[in-house]
Each structure stands twice: as C-alpha cells, then as structure tokens.
Design an enzyme around this catalytic site. Structure first.
Site, PDB file in Angstrom:
ATOM      1  N   LYS A   1      -8.693   7.557  -5.937  1.00  0.00           N
ATOM      2  CA  LYS A   1      -8.498   6.357  -5.127  1.00  0.00           C
ATOM      3  C   LYS A   1      -9.809   5.577  -5.182  1.00  0.00           C
ATOM      4  O   LYS A   1     -10.758   5.870  -4.447  1.00  0.00           O
ATOM      5  CB  LYS A   1      -8.128   6.723  -3.688  1.00  0.00           C
ATOM      6  CG  LYS A   1      -7.723   5.530  -2.830  1.00  0.00           C
ATOM      7  CD  LYS A   1      -7.270   5.989  -1.453  1.00  0.00           C
ATOM      8  CE  LYS A   1      -6.789   4.818  -0.626  1.00  0.00           C
ATOM      9  NZ  LYS A   1      -7.849   3.798  -0.411  1.00  0.00           N
TER      10      LYS A   1
ATOM     11  N   SER B   1       0.843  -1.190   0.000  1.00  0.00           N
ATOM     12  CA  SER B   1       0.000   0.000   0.000  1.00  0.00           C
ATOM     13  C   SER B   1       0.885   1.250   0.000  1.00  0.00           C
ATOM     14  O   SER B   1       2.098   1.173  -0.224  1.00  0.00           O
ATOM     15  CB  SER B   1      -0.912  -0.011   1.233  1.00  0.00           C
ATOM     16  OG  SER B   1      -0.144  -0.032   2.422  1.00  0.00           O
ATOM     17  N   LEU B   2       0.294   2.396   0.252  1.00  0.00           N
ATOM     18  CA  LEU B   2       1.006   3.669   0.323  1.00  0.00           C
ATOM     19  C   LEU B   2       0.766   4.301   1.683  1.00  0.00           C
ATOM     20  O   LEU B   2      -0.175   3.953   2.392  1.00  0.00           O
ATOM     21  CB  LEU B   2       0.530   4.626  -0.774  1.00  0.00           C
ATOM     22  CG  LEU B   2       0.724   4.173  -2.222  1.00  0.00           C
ATOM     23  CD1 LEU B   2       0.057   5.164  -3.171  1.00  0.00           C
ATOM     24  CD2 LEU B   2       2.204   4.041  -2.556  1.00  0.00           C
TER      25      LEU B   2
ATOM     26  N   LYS C   1      -6.707  10.605   2.097  1.00  0.00           N
ATOM     27  CA  LYS C   1      -7.985  10.052   2.542  1.00  0.00           C
ATOM     28  C   LYS C   1      -8.954  11.187   2.846  1.00  0.00           C
ATOM     29  O   LYS C   1      -8.603  12.161   3.503  1.00  0.00           O
ATOM     30  CB  LYS C   1      -7.788   9.205   3.798  1.00  0.00           C
ATOM     31  CG  LYS C   1      -6.840   8.028   3.615  1.00  0.00           C
ATOM     32  CD  LYS C   1      -7.481   6.893   2.863  1.00  0.00           C
ATOM     33  CE  LYS C   1      -8.504   6.193   3.694  1.00  0.00           C
ATOM     34  NZ  LYS C   1      -9.095   5.016   3.009  1.00  0.00           N
TER      35      LYS C   1
ATOM     36  N   ARG D   1      -5.071  -8.672  -4.498  1.00  0.00           N
ATOM     37  CA  ARG D   1      -3.897  -8.185  -3.769  1.00  0.00           C
ATOM     38  C   ARG D   1      -3.602  -9.044  -2.552  1.00  0.00           C
ATOM     39  O   ARG D   1      -2.457  -9.317  -2.225  1.00  0.00           O
ATOM     40  CB  ARG D   1      -4.129  -6.728  -3.350  1.00  0.00           C
ATOM     41  CG  ARG D   1      -3.034  -6.152  -2.479  1.00  0.00           C
ATOM     42  CD  ARG D   1      -3.314  -4.679  -2.186  1.00  0.00           C
ATOM     43  NE  ARG D   1      -2.318  -4.115  -1.297  1.00  0.00           N
ATOM     44  CZ  ARG D   1      -2.454  -4.024   0.019  1.00  0.00           C
ATOM     45  NH1 ARG D   1      -3.545  -4.470   0.606  1.00  0.00           N
ATOM     46  NH2 ARG D   1      -1.500  -3.507   0.762  1.00  0.00           N
TER      47      ARG D   1
END
Length: 386
Positions: free
Chosen positions: A60, A36-37, A266, A81
């Site tokens: 996103k 992930s980031l 986010k 994933r």
C-alpha cells in the site's frame, strides 16, 4: 531503441525539454469511480476475507493515487483520484515523473491506476531544501508527493523526483484472452510496456493467517531495501489484498464508499509519548458535552497535536488518567488524535473530578449515554479545538 520498442519514458533524454505550466487544475470526472477499499488491522481478517479465492497481496504505497489514460499508444490524460468521482487534471506534470511511459506499443484504449510517490531516500535529500505553502518544511514524503503532483508548473514537479507504480487496470487489454481475467498477469504485461508495477505476492485461496503474516513481512522488508530496483526505500503505510480474478471482483459489487473486492491492511498507528495535563469539556454542535485530553504538544505526522477526544467517562476511568502522568497518543488512521494508553502513572492517583465537576457528575454521566439537550452548554469549559 525507442523506435524499436515503441516505448518512450518520461525521463527519456528526448522528452526533457519544455515542461508546461498551467494556470489552474481543471476538474475531470471519473467514469469508473476510484473508490477506496475497506480496512483492517488484523491479519486474521485478511485470511477470512479470501473465502477460497486467489488474491494479490500488494504494497500500500504512501503517496497520491493517479489515473493514466492512453489512446493510440499515447498518454492523453493524467488525473488525481480526488473525491473518487471527480479529480484534477495533472497531465502536464506526468511528463515530469521519473518513469511514466508517454508512448507505448499498445494502441487501444487503456486506463490504469497507480500511485505517484517519492522514494524515501529522495525525500531525505529534498526535505531540507523545500517548504510548503505555509512556509514550513515538509514532514513526510506523502505530503511532498501530493503537493508536487498537483503543482501548476511541471518544472517544479520535475525537481521533486516523482515515481509511479501501477496497481490496477480499469479498461483495456480485453483482447489478451488467455490472461484477461487475471489481475496479476495483466499487471506483469504492463511491465513490458515500460510501467513500474507495485510489488506484490500471489496469495492462494486457502492461505493461512500465519502465511499471510510472513508475506507481509517479506513485502515490508522489500520496501525498506535501499539499493534494489523493486524496493529502493518505498514509502508504504500498509498492504492491499485484492482478488486476482476480475470477473469475481466485479461480482462482489461496491458500497457508496468502497469496492468489495479488496481490503486494505493498515499498519498499527505510530504512538508518541507525552505528558497529560488536564481535561477540558467541549460542547459539540448537537449540544453534547465531550471530554478532551490536554497534553504537552507532540508532533505527529507533521502536525502539532496537544488535544484529543476522551470519548466518555467510561473511557477516562479505564485509562486512570491524572495530571502529570505519561500517556501514549496517536492519530487514528493518521487523521484523528487519540489517547491510546497510560504509559506511566507516577506518584499521583487516577484522575479525580473537582468539586465543581463532582456536583455535576449525574449530568456528565448522562451525556455519554444520552444526548445532552444544551440546558447548560459551556458549563465545564471552553470549546477547545482538537
């Protein structure tokens, strides 16, 4: 047309017969981990992250990450994933997606990642006709997409209207010498092979926070459009900022959890108003006592929530809670129940400790600064699950 272009899409009339079913989803290792980031909720941190390097600002998508592998121009593997190192084979279901190329004119090894998702307008049409494994209706497009992509029977997946947008190239296209180091250029090249591409805007090396905020709004508005091929009610939960240069990205390395060449922005968590009722004291595995807020049940992201951690006494004092007051609650990053703030105090004053609790105040205060050794576990109430 298919013979001329070399592109055969999963929704082609020539590819809609004989969807497969499997008995189980086999595990598959990812040679390149699908990490992930890092995350932020501040636009200023996005601007600071650039460090004078060009980047892409991308939607996103709110679905399930999918990896596709092509060899000799044919789709040979589709997988989830999973835990980033190991996922599940879902090749049988990819043929039931709405828009994935099963055959492309590019004949060399190609590995791409993207998101499988359900457009919001499709979800609204489907949600009242479907139920999950628990017998309850699906509450959001993300959960329905994730469950559908992992179906054992591709005929069921076909009914769920799964779409796919590519957002990264992991392997392949090295011979594109004029654009090989540009993420944006290679993504646009993928569109020539029939792939849907996750909408993005380019970001200059010296982009300001103000300009980034404007671009976030532009992309958000695009995702909300109901009658646009690039938008069409796309479910999103934020933005992704990732450097355009593959070589610069590679130089930044990774942690055990995420790659360092991008950051996820986010959106603020949705908050829900409810009525606070009381505080319970929960003993953790290490023996620490933690205060738990008990409030009228509220549905958040498809789950019924009636408890949330209050962390410690300082946090409680800052909120000035009392029975009957109205509070705002959320799920931090859509996972952890959290009391955000006091919405309306009403006639009563802030929370006051009962006589029993007041007698133990020195003990309780110590527990939020030092580990409780378990001398009096369970004194202040039952272990209440969140």
């Amino acid at each position: 047309m298919e013979k001329e272009s070399g592109i055969i899409l999963s929704n082609s009339p020539t590819q809609t017969v004989g969807y497969k079913a499997v008995s189980s989803l086999e595990k598959v290792r990812h040679p390149i981990p699908l990490l992930s980031l890092g995350k932020t909720k501040m636009v200023s941190e996005l601007a600071a992250f650039l460090k004078k390097h060009a980047a892409l600002l991308m939607l996103k998508l709110d679905g399930l990450t999918v990896k596709l592998v092509y060899k000799g121009g044919k789709l040979v593997e589709g997988s989830t994933r999973g835990d980033s190192n190991e996922g599940e084979l879902i090749t049988h279901n990819v043929s039931a997606f709405r828009n994935v190329p099963l055959s492309i004119p590019y004949r060399k090894h190609l590995v791409i990642t993207g998101e499988g998702f359900i457009h919001k307008n499709d979800f609204e049409r489907l949600k009242d006709t479907l139920t999950g494994s628990d017998g309850k209706p699906y509450h959001n497009a993300r959960n329905l997409a994730a469950g559908s992509i992992r179906c054992l029977d591709a005929n069921i997946c076909k009914e769920r209207e799964i779409s796919f947008f590519a957002f990264n190239i992991l392997e392949g296209m090295d011979e594109f010498t004029d654009i090989w180091d540009s993420r944006s250029s290679l993504l646009l090249s993928l569109s020539e092979y029939g792939f849907g591409i996750c909408p993005f805007l380019t970001v200059s090396p010296d982009e300001t926070a103000e300009n980034l905020a404007a671009k976030i709004k532009t992309l958000t508005d695009l995702a909300e459009i109901k009658a646009c091929p690039a938008g069409l009610d796309i479910p999103i939960d934020g933005m992704v900022l990732r450097f355009d240069s593959f070589s610069y990205s590679a130089s930044l390395g990774r942690t055990g959890h995420h790659y360092n060449d991008g950051i996820a922005f986010k959106f603020e968590d949705d908050t829900y108003e409810t009525v606070f009722r009381s505080i319970e004291w929960q003993t953790g595995r290490s023996g620490e006592i933690a205060p738990i807020a008990v409030f009228d049940t509220v549905e958040i992201d498809g789950c019924e929530v009636s408890r949330a951690s209050l962390h410690n006494l300082t946090f409680i004092k800052g909120l000035e809670l009392h029975p009957g007051c109205r509070i705002l609650v959320s799920k931090r990053n859509m996972i952890i129940p959290h009391v955000n703030e006091l919405k309306f105090m009403g006639k009563s004053g802030p929370w006051g400790l009962s006589g029993h609790d007041a007698a133990d105040l020195p003990l309780l205060w110590a527990t939020h600064t030092h580990p409780f050794q378990g001398r009096r576990q369970g004194t202040h109430g039952r272990d209440a699950p969140l």
